[in-house]
Design a protein around this motif. Structure first.
Motif, PDB file in Angstrom:
ATOM      1  N   ALA A 268       1.060  -1.699  -0.125  1.00 22.76           N
ATOM      2  CA  ALA A 268      -0.129  -0.530   0.070  1.00 22.76           C
ATOM      3  C   ALA A 268       0.954   1.701  -0.041  1.00 22.76           C
ATOM      4  O   ALA A 268       0.695   1.859  -0.547  1.00 22.76           O
ATOM      5  CB  ALA A 268      -1.339   0.153   1.246  1.00 22.76           C
ATOM      6  N   THR A 269       1.411   1.382   0.486  1.00 26.38           N
ATOM      7  CA  THR A 269       2.358   2.660   0.903  1.00 26.38           C
ATOM      8  C   THR A 269       3.391   2.700  -0.720  1.00 26.38           C
ATOM      9  O   THR A 269       3.656   3.738  -0.837  1.00 26.38           O
ATOM     10  CB  THR A 269       3.848   2.460   1.822  1.00 26.38           C
ATOM     11  OG1 THR A 269       3.571   1.953   3.425  1.00 26.38           O
ATOM     12  CG2 THR A 269       4.589   3.271   2.058  1.00 26.38           C
ATOM     13  N   ALA A 270       3.710   1.698  -1.127  1.00 27.11           N
ATOM     14  CA  ALA A 270       4.612   1.915  -2.574  1.00 27.11           C
ATOM     15  C   ALA A 270       4.023   2.377  -3.482  1.00 27.11           C
ATOM     16  O   ALA A 270       4.359   2.829  -4.102  1.00 27.11           O
ATOM     17  CB  ALA A 270       5.211   0.125  -2.436  1.00 27.11           C
ATOM     18  N   ALA A 271       2.277   1.795  -3.392  1.00 27.91           N
ATOM     19  CA  ALA A 271       1.636   2.141  -4.742  1.00 27.91           C
ATOM     20  C   ALA A 271       1.145   3.687  -3.957  1.00 27.91           C
ATOM     21  O   ALA A 271       0.989   4.695  -5.082  1.00 27.91           O
ATOM     22  CB  ALA A 271       0.113   1.491  -4.474  1.00 27.91           C
ATOM     23  N   ALA A 272       0.708   4.005  -2.612  1.00 27.21           N
ATOM     24  CA  ALA A 272      -0.242   5.351  -2.771  1.00 27.21           C
ATOM     25  C   ALA A 272       0.464   6.438  -2.045  1.00 27.21           C
ATOM     26  O   ALA A 272       0.355   7.469  -1.679  1.00 27.21           O
ATOM     27  CB  ALA A 272      -1.341   5.266  -2.365  1.00 27.21           C
ATOM     28  N   GLY A 273       1.451   5.817  -1.193  1.00 24.23           N
ATOM     29  CA  GLY A 273       2.709   6.524  -0.042  1.00 24.23           C
ATOM     30  C   GLY A 273       1.850   6.657   0.800  1.00 24.23           C
ATOM     31  O   GLY A 273       1.374   5.521   1.876  1.00 24.23           O
ATOM     32  N   PRO A 274       2.639   7.191   1.942  1.00 24.80           N
ATOM     33  CA  PRO A 274       2.698   7.280   3.548  1.00 24.80           C
ATOM     34  C   PRO A 274       1.258   7.541   4.322  1.00 24.80           C
ATOM     35  O   PRO A 274       1.206   9.094   3.960  1.00 24.80           O
ATOM     36  CB  PRO A 274       4.578   7.679   4.248  1.00 24.80           C
ATOM     37  CG  PRO A 274       4.172   8.380   3.205  1.00 24.80           C
ATOM     38  CD  PRO A 274       3.986   7.850   2.644  1.00 24.80           C
ATOM     39  N   LEU A 275       0.485   7.445   3.485  1.00 27.90           N
ATOM     40  CA  LEU A 275      -0.714   7.858   3.855  1.00 27.90           C
ATOM     41  C   LEU A 275      -1.472   7.223   6.022  1.00 27.90           C
ATOM     42  O   LEU A 275      -1.033   6.115   6.365  1.00 27.90           O
ATOM     43  CB  LEU A 275      -2.363   6.968   3.149  1.00 27.90           C
ATOM     44  CG  LEU A 275      -2.447   6.765   1.861  1.00 27.90           C
ATOM     45  CD1 LEU A 275      -3.049   6.186   1.409  1.00 27.90           C
ATOM     46  CD2 LEU A 275      -2.542   8.601   1.416  1.00 27.90           C
ATOM     47  N   VAL A 276      -1.683   8.280   6.363  1.00 27.71           N
ATOM     48  CA  VAL A 276      -1.858   8.185   7.566  1.00 27.71           C
ATOM     49  C   VAL A 276      -3.179   8.062   8.265  1.00 27.71           C
ATOM     50  O   VAL A 276      -4.382   9.012   7.799  1.00 27.71           O
ATOM     51  CB  VAL A 276      -1.362   9.443   8.392  1.00 27.71           C
ATOM     52  CG1 VAL A 276       0.616   9.392   8.271  1.00 27.71           C
ATOM     53  CG2 VAL A 276      -1.849  10.716   8.457  1.00 27.71           C
ATOM     54  N   PHE A 277      -3.400   7.902   9.101  1.00 32.91           N
ATOM     55  CA  PHE A 277      -5.053   7.501  10.185  1.00 32.91           C
ATOM     56  C   PHE A 277      -5.671   6.590   9.336  1.00 32.91           C
ATOM     57  O   PHE A 277      -6.683   6.270   9.908  1.00 32.91           O
ATOM     58  CB  PHE A 277      -5.470   9.023  10.383  1.00 32.91           C
ATOM     59  CG  PHE A 277      -5.261  10.429  11.061  1.00 32.91           C
ATOM     60  CD1 PHE A 277      -4.674  10.417  12.166  1.00 32.91           C
ATOM     61  CD2 PHE A 277      -4.515  10.862  10.288  1.00 32.91           C
ATOM     62  CE1 PHE A 277      -3.939  11.231  12.677  1.00 32.91           C
ATOM     63  CE2 PHE A 277      -3.177  12.164  10.623  1.00 32.91           C
ATOM     64  CZ  PHE A 277      -3.750  12.103  12.116  1.00 32.91           C
TER      65      PHE A 277
END
Length: 350
Positions: A268-277
């Motif tokens: 998920a982080t590779a695809a969309a970046g570090p999304l928080v919350f």
């Protein structure tokens, strides 16, 4: 012959409330799935160019090559599908993280997984010239995997083994070291900073179906593993002693949970970046709806988390026309009040 009839009636009476409760949970899950379908449809229709629902269905069913078809099939469909997969992955990872640490305010970043993925991507940009999300995938997964192994190795040392507190402390220490490495690389190389800052904001835009195709095996494996850990997690949240008494192998469950978190968060982080919350707020909301049973908590989080992510993505497209806000920024704006509310509620409860 009276006793068997009485016993059957008593058993039926005992099971009726449970059966009704399960039906309500199943009905709530169907409503959540319907909300996800509606939000996916809005994601296909809303943007810089609004497209009617009829045109959306026509573009999906019959590829005619018109302007609307190109926008729906080439731009918004990959974005929507990626949002569903990434949201579900972060929701499942959040439930696993909170269950393994027995901390309802924990999120996947607590084990340093996001920091490991970010550090690997920065190294890839700086040393190997990576320049697209499709190239980030393997570096992100490798960084997340190596970080998870290091955290588990450090946290499992000593007689106590891999306790939740030790894993959290190890994850915090490793994340701090990786964050220092990332900041050093950004200061030393303006080129790395220029590419990394767009990825760091978090976005679903600019990704094609090829990126999703590379990530899907890892997301599917992590999701299956997470759902398979539902029963052991129900025992672990009662405490280590209770978990052992119920026959749960604590070390194996935590290792498999860390592996699932690595697969889900790394992809998920590779695809969309570090999304928080997302991994923090949505499992908490799902727990308020269905209780602590992970057999329901995991599916609810997997369905509700993409609803929030797609809603933030759609909102980001319409608040600043003709441009748009990155989904990571919108999620942060939406998630900050939720997190403050959770903290205040915990403080009041204490």
């Amino acid at each position: 012959m009276v006793w068997p009839v009485t016993a059957v009636r008593a058993e039926a009476t005992e099971r009726t409330p449970r059966h009704g409760y399960a039906l309500r949970r199943a009905g709530g899950l169907l409503l959540a799935a319907a909300a996800l379908a509606v939000m996916a449809l809005l994601s296909l229709a809303v943007g810089a160019k609004s497209i009617g629902f009829g045109a959306v269905f026509d573009a999906l069913a019959h590829h005619g090559g018109g302007p609307d078809d190109v926008v729906v099939r080439s731009l918004r469909l990959p974005r929507t599908l990626l949002g569903i997969c990434v949201g579900a992955a972060l929701g499942l990872a959040g439930v696993l993280m909170q269950g393994l640490t027995r901390n309802p305010l924990a999120d996947p970043g607590l084990l340093g997984i996001n920091s490991g993925a970010a550090a690997a991507i920065v190294a890839g940009i700086g040393f190997f010239g990576l320049g697209s999300p499709g190239q980030y995938v393997w570096f992100s997964l490798a960084g997340a995997a190596v970080t998870a192994v290091v955290v588990y190795f450090v946290g499992s040392g000593g007689r106590a083994g891999a306790t939740p507190v030790r894993l959290v402390l190890a994850g915090t220490a490793v994340a701090a070291a990786l964050t220092a490495f990332v900041q050093t690389m950004l200061l030393l190389s303006p080129q790395v900073f220029d590419q990394y800052r767009f990825w760091q904001l978090g976005s679903l835009a600019g990704r094609d179906l090829g990126v999703l195709g590379r990530l899907l095996p890892f997301l599917a494996a992590g999701a299956v593993l997470a759902l398979a850990l539902a029963r052991p997690l129900n025992a672990i949240v009662l405490g280590d002693d209770a978990g052992r008494a119920l026959g749960v192998h604590l070390g194996r469950t935590r290792a498999l949970g860390a592996l699932a978190i690595t697969l889900l968060c790394g992809a998920a982080t590779a695809a969309a970046g570090p999304l928080v919350f997302i991994g923090l707020a949505m499992p908490y909301i799902a727990r308020a709806l269905v209780g602590p049973d992970h057999r329901w908590l995991l599916p609810y989080s997997a369905v509700l988390s993409p609803v929030l992510l797609l809603a933030a993505d759609v909102l980001g497209r319409i608040v600043a026309p003709p441009g748009e806000l990155q989904v990571g920024l919108v999620v942060a704006f939406l998630g900050a009040p939720v997190f403050i509310g959770l903290v205040l509620r915990k403080k009041a409860a204490a």
